[in-house]
Scaffold this motif. Structure first.
Motif, short mmCIF file in Angstrom:
data_model
loop_
_atom_site.label_atom_id
_atom_site.label_comp_id
_atom_site.label_asym_id
_atom_site.label_seq_id
_atom_site.Cartn_x
_atom_site.Cartn_y
_atom_site.Cartn_z
N ARG A 1 -81.22 -77.39 -23.18
CA ARG A 1 -80.41 -78.22 -22.29
C ARG A 1 -80.73 -79.70 -22.48
N GLN B 1 -79.05 -81.44 -25.36
CA GLN B 1 -77.66 -81.80 -25.14
C GLN B 1 -77.52 -83.09 -24.34
N TRP B 2 -78.57 -83.45 -23.64
CA TRP B 2 -78.53 -84.64 -22.79
C TRP B 2 -79.12 -85.88 -23.49
N ASP C 1 -79.75 -88.43 -26.62
CA ASP C 1 -79.32 -88.85 -27.93
C ASP C 1 -80.56 -89.28 -28.72
N LEU D 1 -82.17 -89.62 -18.70
CA LEU D 1 -81.46 -88.61 -17.92
C LEU D 1 -80.72 -89.16 -16.71
N SER D 2 -81.09 -90.33 -16.26
CA SER D 2 -80.47 -90.86 -15.04
C SER D 2 -78.95 -91.01 -15.14
N PRO D 3 -78.40 -91.53 -16.25
CA PRO D 3 -76.93 -91.66 -16.31
C PRO D 3 -76.22 -90.31 -16.17
N ARG D 4 -76.74 -89.28 -16.82
CA ARG D 4 -76.10 -87.96 -16.73
C ARG D 4 -76.27 -87.41 -15.30
N GLU D 5 -77.44 -87.61 -14.74
CA GLU D 5 -77.70 -87.13 -13.38
C GLU D 5 -76.75 -87.79 -12.38
N ALA E 1 -73.86 -89.14 -12.96
CA ALA E 1 -72.48 -88.71 -13.18
C ALA E 1 -72.23 -87.35 -12.54
N LEU E 2 -73.20 -86.45 -12.63
CA LEU E 2 -73.04 -85.13 -12.03
C LEU E 2 -73.06 -85.21 -10.51
#
Length: 248
Positions: free
Chosen positions: A37, A40-41, A43, A163-167, A169-170
């Motif tokens: 996982r 995938q998060w 880059d 991880l903060s940007p993905r978090e 956004a979710l």
């Protein structure tokens, strides 16, 4: 340091189960590994920064200021109180049965979720700001304890950056899920036969469905608070362990 906060349980699953139930979808346990996982998060830039934090030799410098258990409890309690106060304020209620506006179709209900969305977004901003502030201060404190703790602080900083940007956004999608739940409860009040009994057993009364929604929304907020504060609790636990070791 007095250990005022004992609970360190992970509550992410509670948060997901609540959202799945309110969105009327099945929530299932992911069978992919944590490393899969994360791949995938992250880059390659974030992966490089994380590798540098893990393999590097961070500087061990004395920290200024600090965070105590009391600070943690005070900040968290203030957020919980603000959530409770939101649901006591007049601006988050609707017309009661018998009001002239209620007899004419309750036009306010068509846009009623707007108030709830604004309150939820405000609480999200407050949680993000408070958690970020505590997390940064704790990293500064850990960096002043030892080289190992300084490395932990560097890894946490790299993970937050990655991880903060993905978090965010979710988590930004949560109000939309709650709006769907709101509409289902509101429609159940009007046509309870069209909605499963498990959704709202007391859908026949006006205030019942709204009270149910308020409690549900508060439950989601509290579960999200637990999720957002997990990194803070982890850093605070590491600081406790380190300081206890110094006093042995």
């Amino acid at each position: 340091m007095v250990r005022a906060h004992q609970r360190m349980t992970v509550r992410g699953s509670t948060f997901i189960r609540l959202l799945a139930r309110f969105a009327d979808v099945e929530g299932s346990q992911s069978h992919s590994s944590l490393s899969d996982r994360l791949s995938q998060w992250l880059d390659w830039n974030h992966a490089l920064a994380l590798s540098t934090a893990l393999d590097g030799a961070p500087s061990h410098t004395p920290a200024t200021g600090g965070v105590t258990d009391d600070d943690y409890v005070r900040v968290r309690s203030s957020l919980v109180k603000a959530m409770a106060d939101d649901f006591e304020s007049p601006g988050i209620t609707h017309h009661r049965p018998g009001d002239s506006s209620a007899r004419h179709g309750d036009a306010s209900e068509a846009t009623g979720f707007t108030v709830f969305r604004q309150r939820y977004l405000a609480r999200q901003r407050a949680m993000q700001s408070a958690a970020g502030n505590l997390r940064g201060r704790l990293r500064d404190m850990l960096a002043g304890q030892s080289t190992a703790m300084a490395r932990l602080a560097a890894v946490d900083a790299a993970m937050e950056l990655a991880l903060s940007p993905r978090e965010q956004a979710l988590l930004a999608a949560v109000p939309a899920l709650l709006e769907r739940h709101y509409e289902r409860l509101r429609q159940a009040r009007a046509t309870p036969a069209d909605v499963p009994v498990s959704v709202l057993p007391t859908a026949a009364t006006h205030d019942a469905w709204l009270n149910v929604f308020r409690k549900d929304m508060q439950s989601v907020l509290l579960a999200e608070l637990d999720v957002r504060f997990q990194p803070v609790e982890g850093l605070l636990e590491a600081l406790r362990t380190c300081q206890q070791g110094h006093h042995v």
